[in-house]
Design a protein around this motif. Structure first.
Motif, PDB file in Angstrom:
ATOM      1  N   GLU A  61      44.655  33.787  44.365  1.00 48.27           N
ATOM      2  CA  GLU A  61      44.050  32.514  44.743  1.00 48.27           C
ATOM      3  C   GLU A  61      43.187  32.618  46.008  1.00 48.27           C
ATOM      4  O   GLU A  61      42.440  31.699  46.309  1.00 48.27           O
ATOM      5  CB  GLU A  61      45.146  31.463  44.973  1.00 48.27           C
ATOM      6  N   THR A  62      43.268  33.732  46.719  1.00 47.56           N
ATOM      7  CA  THR A  62      42.475  33.888  47.933  1.00 47.56           C
ATOM      8  C   THR A  62      41.102  34.450  47.601  1.00 47.56           C
ATOM      9  O   THR A  62      40.877  35.004  46.521  1.00 47.56           O
ATOM     10  CB  THR A  62      43.171  34.835  48.924  1.00 47.56           C
ATOM     11  N   THR A  63      40.176  34.333  48.539  1.00 48.14           N
ATOM     12  CA  THR A  63      38.834  34.881  48.351  1.00 48.14           C
ATOM     13  C   THR A  63      38.891  36.392  48.192  1.00 48.14           C
ATOM     14  O   THR A  63      38.222  36.962  47.327  1.00 48.14           O
ATOM     15  CB  THR A  63      37.944  34.521  49.561  1.00 48.14           C
ATOM     16  N   GLU A  64      39.700  37.039  49.038  1.00 47.79           N
ATOM     17  CA  GLU A  64      39.822  38.487  48.938  1.00 47.79           C
ATOM     18  C   GLU A  64      40.401  38.900  47.596  1.00 47.79           C
ATOM     19  O   GLU A  64      39.993  39.889  47.012  1.00 47.79           O
ATOM     20  CB  GLU A  64      40.713  39.027  50.064  1.00 47.79           C
ATOM     21  N   GLY A  65      41.373  38.128  47.108  1.00 46.13           N
ATOM     22  CA  GLY A  65      41.984  38.433  45.825  1.00 46.13           C
ATOM     23  C   GLY A  65      40.985  38.344  44.692  1.00 46.13           C
ATOM     24  O   GLY A  65      40.966  39.200  43.797  1.00 46.13           O
ATOM     25  N   ARG A  66      40.151  37.328  44.720  1.00 44.63           N
ATOM     26  CA  ARG A  66      39.132  37.201  43.669  1.00 44.63           C
ATOM     27  C   ARG A  66      38.108  38.327  43.771  1.00 44.63           C
ATOM     28  O   ARG A  66      37.634  38.838  42.755  1.00 44.63           O
ATOM     29  CB  ARG A  66      38.466  35.835  43.760  1.00 44.63           C
ATOM     30  N   THR A  67      37.754  38.741  44.996  1.00 52.05           N
ATOM     31  CA  THR A  67      36.815  39.847  45.181  1.00 52.05           C
ATOM     32  C   THR A  67      37.403  41.135  44.627  1.00 52.05           C
ATOM     33  O   THR A  67      36.712  41.900  43.936  1.00 52.05           O
ATOM     34  CB  THR A  67      36.486  40.022  46.682  1.00 52.05           C
ATOM     35  N   ILE A  68      38.669  41.377  44.915  1.00 52.64           N
ATOM     36  CA  ILE A  68      39.323  42.590  44.415  1.00 52.64           C
ATOM     37  C   ILE A  68      39.388  42.569  42.898  1.00 52.64           C
ATOM     38  O   ILE A  68      39.175  43.592  42.243  1.00 52.64           O
ATOM     39  CB  ILE A  68      40.726  42.739  45.049  1.00 52.64           C
ATOM     40  N   GLN A  71      36.021  43.510  41.591  1.00 52.70           N
ATOM     41  CA  GLN A  71      35.793  44.946  41.744  1.00 52.70           C
ATOM     42  C   GLN A  71      36.574  45.733  40.689  1.00 52.70           C
ATOM     43  O   GLN A  71      36.058  46.696  40.116  1.00 52.70           O
ATOM     44  CB  GLN A  71      36.209  45.407  43.144  1.00 52.70           C
ATOM     45  N   TYR A  72      37.793  45.321  40.437  1.00 54.62           N
ATOM     46  CA  TYR A  72      38.614  45.993  39.434  1.00 54.62           C
ATOM     47  C   TYR A  72      37.976  45.869  38.052  1.00 54.62           C
ATOM     48  O   TYR A  72      37.897  46.846  37.302  1.00 54.62           O
ATOM     49  CB  TYR A  72      40.021  45.391  39.424  1.00 54.62           C
ATOM     50  N   ASP A  73      37.518  44.666  37.709  1.00 51.47           N
ATOM     51  CA  ASP A  73      36.864  44.467  36.414  1.00 51.47           C
ATOM     52  C   ASP A  73      35.613  45.325  36.288  1.00 51.47           C
ATOM     53  O   ASP A  73      35.350  45.910  35.228  1.00 51.47           O
ATOM     54  CB  ASP A  73      36.522  42.988  36.215  1.00 51.47           C
ATOM     55  N   ALA A  74      34.835  45.426  37.380  1.00 47.34           N
ATOM     56  CA  ALA A  74      33.624  46.249  37.354  1.00 47.34           C
ATOM     57  C   ALA A  74      33.985  47.717  37.139  1.00 47.34           C
ATOM     58  O   ALA A  74      33.318  48.425  36.369  1.00 47.34           O
ATOM     59  CB  ALA A  74      32.840  46.075  38.653  1.00 47.34           C
ATOM     60  N   ALA A  78      32.898  50.120  33.992  1.00 42.86           N
ATOM     61  CA  ALA A  78      32.215  51.398  34.231  1.00 42.86           C
ATOM     62  C   ALA A  78      33.000  52.548  33.605  1.00 42.86           C
ATOM     63  O   ALA A  78      32.404  53.454  33.009  1.00 42.86           O
ATOM     64  CB  ALA A  78      32.038  51.629  35.730  1.00 42.86           C
ATOM     65  N   ALA A  79      34.319  52.496  33.715  1.00 40.74           N
ATOM     66  CA  ALA A  79      35.136  53.549  33.118  1.00 40.74           C
ATOM     67  C   ALA A  79      35.025  53.537  31.599  1.00 40.74           C
ATOM     68  O   ALA A  79      34.933  54.600  30.965  1.00 40.74           O
ATOM     69  CB  ALA A  79      36.596  53.375  33.547  1.00 40.74           C
ATOM     70  N   ALA A  80      35.010  52.355  31.002  1.00 45.03           N
ATOM     71  CA  ALA A  80      34.880  52.257  29.545  1.00 45.03           C
ATOM     72  C   ALA A  80      33.525  52.773  29.091  1.00 45.03           C
ATOM     73  O   ALA A  80      33.428  53.481  28.067  1.00 45.03           O
ATOM     74  CB  ALA A  80      35.087  50.807  29.095  1.00 45.03           C
TER      75      ALA A  80
END
Length: 98
Positions: A61-68, A71-74, A78-80
């Motif tokens: 729910e935090t801004t940092e959490g959404r940023t992470i 980044q994880y989704d990106a 990229a890995a796929a």
């Protein structure tokens, strides 16, 4: 004896404490040999699991959490894509033959 009104009965004797039951054994989560009980281990695991779920929910729910998460989704995308490239290049080499 002090003067007492005649309508009150005279109290004779002493008040004794009620007989109490022996105290219940305290549940420590360990057997007499010092081995953790199944229930205590299960409770610890459940507590850790619910704490981690709650922490993850709060963090997302935090801004940092959404940023992470972004980044994880990106990285996952990229890995796929990279895996697809590797598979395509391997199938090209297999088609060429030895």
């Amino acid at each position: 004896m002090p003067d007492q009104p005649s309508d009150e009965p005279e109290i004779v004797g002493e008040i004794l404490p009620a007989e109490s039951a022996p105290p219940a054994p305290v549940e420590t989560g360990y057997t007499a040999d010092g081995v953790p009980t199944f229930e205590s281990v299960r409770e610890k695991i459940e507590n850790r699991y619910t704490t981690s779920i709650g922490s993850a929910e709060l963090a997302s729910e935090t801004t940092e959490g959404r940023t992470i998460e972004a980044q994880y989704d990106a990285r996952q995308r990229a890995a796929a894509e990279r895996l697809a490239q590797i598979r395509a290049s391997m199938s090209e080499k297999a088609d060429e033959g030895p």
